[in-house]
Design a protein around this motif. Sequence first.
Motif: not given
Length: 257
Positions: A199-211
């Motif tokens: 998982i990540q939140s804001g690591e790749f793009l500001v304001g975006m999260a993902g699994a």
Amino acid sequence: MSGSGADRRGEVRSVARALDILSAFSTAHPRLTLSELADAVGMPRPSVRRIAVTLIERGFLRQDPDGAYLLGVRLVELGSQVSGSSAITHRAGAAADELARMTGETVLIAEVDWDSLSLLIIGRREPLQPPAAATSPIGRRYPLSSGCIAKAVLSGLSPEGAATVVPRLRLTPRTAASIVDPDLLAADVAASRARGYAIQSGEFLVGMAGAAVPVHVSGRVVGALAVVGAALRYPSPKLHSTGRLVRSVLARQRPAA
């Protein structure tokens, strides 16, 4: 060998030059003048012009009225065939379709290139609701670093395999939340391996999260399947539940026939 049109490595020189010309284009440089193209590939302008004429005739290049060159639509046609016929699409395509219906979010299929330590977005399912930011388009290549897709791919390796790869990565910050410490990344990858998703939140793009979860074909990690959306819609509990969902959907979906 010199008279055969190939060098000592077996390359056909004219083909290599044509591919160099096509490879000169990028997201940062989608349009190139003749001079820019010649400089980019290190060839005389007359030679570039001759090859470009053939590429235009075959649909691999286009030329604007002002003379600038752009990639041609034939590459789009071939690109769709590459995506549809790849091993990772065969394995994860049906799961991506189901996840898009279930979540209404953007679903990405990324293929890993272990030689260049990069990720290529090879499949994408569009969201039902607008994303918070422009997400990764098909055909975009990124270095393997921070973010849920990269961490998922790394977590699919054995602990020994990941320990070999992580120190080789160039961990440049994309956002303030990007992981740039190899030890921190290794710890996150280990945690991702233990639970079966990253998982990540804001690591790749500001304001975006993902699994994301790793995708294996014949026992080898070939990429990852991810659901991404606005970070505001994905607090930590929902990120973890989405990771479990991606993992379960991929596990029960059989490869396309």
